[in-house]
Design a protein around this motif. Structure first.
Motif, mmCIF file in Angstrom:
data_model
loop_
_atom_site.group_PDB
_atom_site.id
_atom_site.type_symbol
_atom_site.label_atom_id
_atom_site.label_comp_id
_atom_site.label_asym_id
_atom_site.label_seq_id
_atom_site.Cartn_x
_atom_site.Cartn_y
_atom_site.Cartn_z
ATOM 1 N N SER A 41 0.759 -1.210 0.065
ATOM 2 C CA SER A 41 -0.067 0.113 0.012
ATOM 3 C C SER A 41 0.811 1.462 -0.088
ATOM 4 O O SER A 41 0.629 2.262 -0.613
ATOM 5 N N LEU A 42 1.968 1.174 0.699
ATOM 6 C CA LEU A 42 2.839 2.339 0.648
ATOM 7 C C LEU A 42 3.577 2.421 -0.528
ATOM 8 O O LEU A 42 3.658 3.870 -1.101
ATOM 9 N N GLN A 43 3.889 1.610 -1.231
ATOM 10 C CA GLN A 43 4.568 1.565 -2.576
ATOM 11 C C GLN A 43 3.586 2.191 -3.622
ATOM 12 O O GLN A 43 3.729 3.071 -4.356
ATOM 13 N N ILE A 44 2.378 1.727 -3.375
ATOM 14 C CA ILE A 44 1.167 2.382 -4.468
ATOM 15 C C ILE A 44 0.953 3.838 -4.066
ATOM 16 O O ILE A 44 0.854 4.585 -5.030
ATOM 17 N N GLY A 45 0.997 4.120 -2.831
ATOM 18 C CA GLY A 45 1.014 5.482 -2.603
ATOM 19 C C GLY A 45 2.094 6.432 -3.150
ATOM 20 O O GLY A 45 1.838 7.453 -3.493
ATOM 21 N N ASP A 46 3.227 5.879 -3.221
ATOM 22 C CA ASP A 46 4.471 6.575 -3.875
ATOM 23 C C ASP A 46 4.023 6.743 -5.451
ATOM 24 O O ASP A 46 4.200 7.775 -5.890
ATOM 25 N N VAL A 47 3.665 5.625 -5.937
ATOM 26 C CA VAL A 47 3.524 5.712 -7.249
ATOM 27 C C VAL A 47 2.258 6.758 -7.567
ATOM 28 O O VAL A 47 2.202 7.486 -8.403
ATOM 29 N N LYS A 48 1.275 6.728 -6.551
ATOM 30 C CA LYS A 48 -0.115 7.564 -6.737
ATOM 31 C C LYS A 48 0.527 9.076 -6.757
ATOM 32 O O LYS A 48 0.208 9.988 -7.457
ATOM 33 N N LYS A 49 1.377 9.459 -5.835
ATOM 34 C CA LYS A 49 1.825 10.877 -5.727
ATOM 35 C C LYS A 49 2.838 11.229 -7.040
ATOM 36 O O LYS A 49 2.560 12.163 -7.262
ATOM 37 N N ASP A 50 3.227 10.279 -7.568
ATOM 38 C CA ASP A 50 4.121 10.584 -8.810
ATOM 39 C C ASP A 50 3.017 10.930 -9.834
ATOM 40 O O ASP A 50 3.175 11.860 -10.750
ATOM 41 N N LEU A 51 2.140 10.119 -9.943
ATOM 42 C CA LEU A 51 1.047 10.290 -10.849
ATOM 43 C C LEU A 51 0.100 11.683 -10.671
ATOM 44 O O LEU A 51 -0.186 12.357 -11.747
ATOM 45 N N GLN A 52 -0.152 11.907 -9.383
ATOM 46 C CA GLN A 52 -0.749 13.061 -9.155
ATOM 47 C C GLN A 52 0.054 14.361 -9.240
ATOM 48 O O GLN A 52 -0.564 15.401 -10.131
ATOM 49 N N TYR A 53 1.421 14.208 -9.309
ATOM 50 C CA TYR A 53 2.286 15.388 -9.881
ATOM 51 C C TYR A 53 2.421 15.325 -11.415
ATOM 52 O O TYR A 53 2.087 16.599 -12.012
ATOM 53 N N ARG A 54 2.375 14.346 -11.994
ATOM 54 C CA ARG A 54 2.266 14.272 -13.421
ATOM 55 C C ARG A 54 0.739 14.748 -14.143
ATOM 56 O O ARG A 54 0.808 15.583 -15.147
ATOM 57 N N VAL A 55 -0.071 14.622 -13.077
ATOM 58 C CA VAL A 55 -1.660 15.425 -13.646
ATOM 59 C C VAL A 55 -1.526 16.865 -13.414
ATOM 60 O O VAL A 55 -1.806 17.451 -14.458
ATOM 61 N N LEU A 56 -0.719 17.292 -12.472
ATOM 62 C CA LEU A 56 -0.562 18.695 -12.155
ATOM 63 C C LEU A 56 0.125 19.402 -13.362
ATOM 64 O O LEU A 56 -0.212 20.417 -13.889
ATOM 65 N N GLU A 57 1.158 18.642 -13.673
ATOM 66 C CA GLU A 57 2.145 19.156 -14.984
ATOM 67 C C GLU A 57 1.266 19.086 -16.158
ATOM 68 O O GLU A 57 1.576 20.052 -17.206
ATOM 69 N N LEU A 58 0.584 17.968 -16.480
ATOM 70 C CA LEU A 58 -0.206 18.013 -17.706
ATOM 71 C C LEU A 58 -1.238 19.236 -17.756
ATOM 72 O O LEU A 58 -1.440 19.798 -18.635
ATOM 73 N N GLU A 59 -1.972 19.619 -16.536
ATOM 74 C CA GLU A 59 -2.686 20.620 -16.720
ATOM 75 C C GLU A 59 -2.265 22.067 -16.704
ATOM 76 O O GLU A 59 -2.734 22.981 -17.347
ATOM 77 N N ARG A 60 -0.816 22.143 -16.173
ATOM 78 C CA ARG A 60 -0.110 23.189 -16.246
ATOM 79 C C ARG A 60 0.504 23.535 -17.596
ATOM 80 O O ARG A 60 0.286 24.648 -18.229
ATOM 81 N N HIS A 61 0.606 22.673 -18.137
ATOM 82 C CA HIS A 61 1.197 22.671 -19.744
ATOM 83 C C HIS A 61 0.293 22.732 -20.717
ATOM 84 O O HIS A 61 0.338 23.093 -21.984
ATOM 85 N N GLU A 62 -0.888 21.995 -20.659
ATOM 86 C CA GLU A 62 -1.881 21.997 -21.361
ATOM 87 C C GLU A 62 -3.384 22.091 -20.793
ATOM 88 O O GLU A 62 -3.994 21.334 -20.079
ATOM 89 N N PRO A 63 -3.464 23.498 -20.632
ATOM 90 C CA PRO A 63 -4.783 24.032 -19.909
ATOM 91 C C PRO A 63 -5.960 23.540 -20.156
ATOM 92 O O PRO A 63 -6.878 23.289 -19.379
ATOM 93 N N GLN A 64 -6.191 22.842 -21.748
ATOM 94 C CA GLN A 64 -7.321 22.195 -21.970
ATOM 95 C C GLN A 64 -7.738 20.813 -20.996
ATOM 96 O O GLN A 64 -8.677 20.386 -21.336
ATOM 97 N N PHE A 65 -6.639 20.380 -20.408
ATOM 98 C CA PHE A 65 -6.999 19.007 -19.604
ATOM 99 C C PHE A 65 -7.251 19.443 -18.187
ATOM 100 O O PHE A 65 -7.862 18.391 -17.562
ATOM 101 N N LYS A 66 -7.480 20.525 -17.733
ATOM 102 C CA LYS A 66 -7.906 21.148 -16.737
ATOM 103 C C LYS A 66 -9.390 20.628 -16.041
ATOM 104 O O LYS A 66 -10.104 20.662 -17.097
ATOM 105 N N GLY A 67 -9.790 19.958 -15.287
ATOM 106 C CA GLY A 67 -10.879 19.483 -15.011
ATOM 107 C C GLY A 67 -11.606 18.470 -15.546
ATOM 108 O O GLY A 67 -12.787 18.115 -15.511
#
Length: 68
Positions: A41-67
């Protein structure tokens, strides 16, 4: 489906897996199984954090993906 949608769907799935593993850890009667479920579960949590960061990066660089 866009890349952002796929990444968000993956993130959603990981959140469910993390929750299920935590539940297994809490409800298991076997101490070794509890430990393995918790560690996984802790390992999955680490992967989840990485993906959350990636989502933020996608939204920052590609505003059409927000929301989406």
């Amino acid at each position: 489906m866009t890349i952002a949608s796929n990444v968000k769907q993956c993130l959603f799935t990981l959140k469910g897996i993390e929750a299920q593993l935590s539940s297994f850890a809490l409800n298991s009667l076997d101490d070794e199984a509890k430990k393995i479920f918790h560690e996984t579960s802790l390992q999955i949590g680490d992967v989840k954090k990485d993906l959350q960061y990636r989502v933020l990066e996608l939204e920052r660089h590609e505003p059409q993906f927000k929301g989406t």
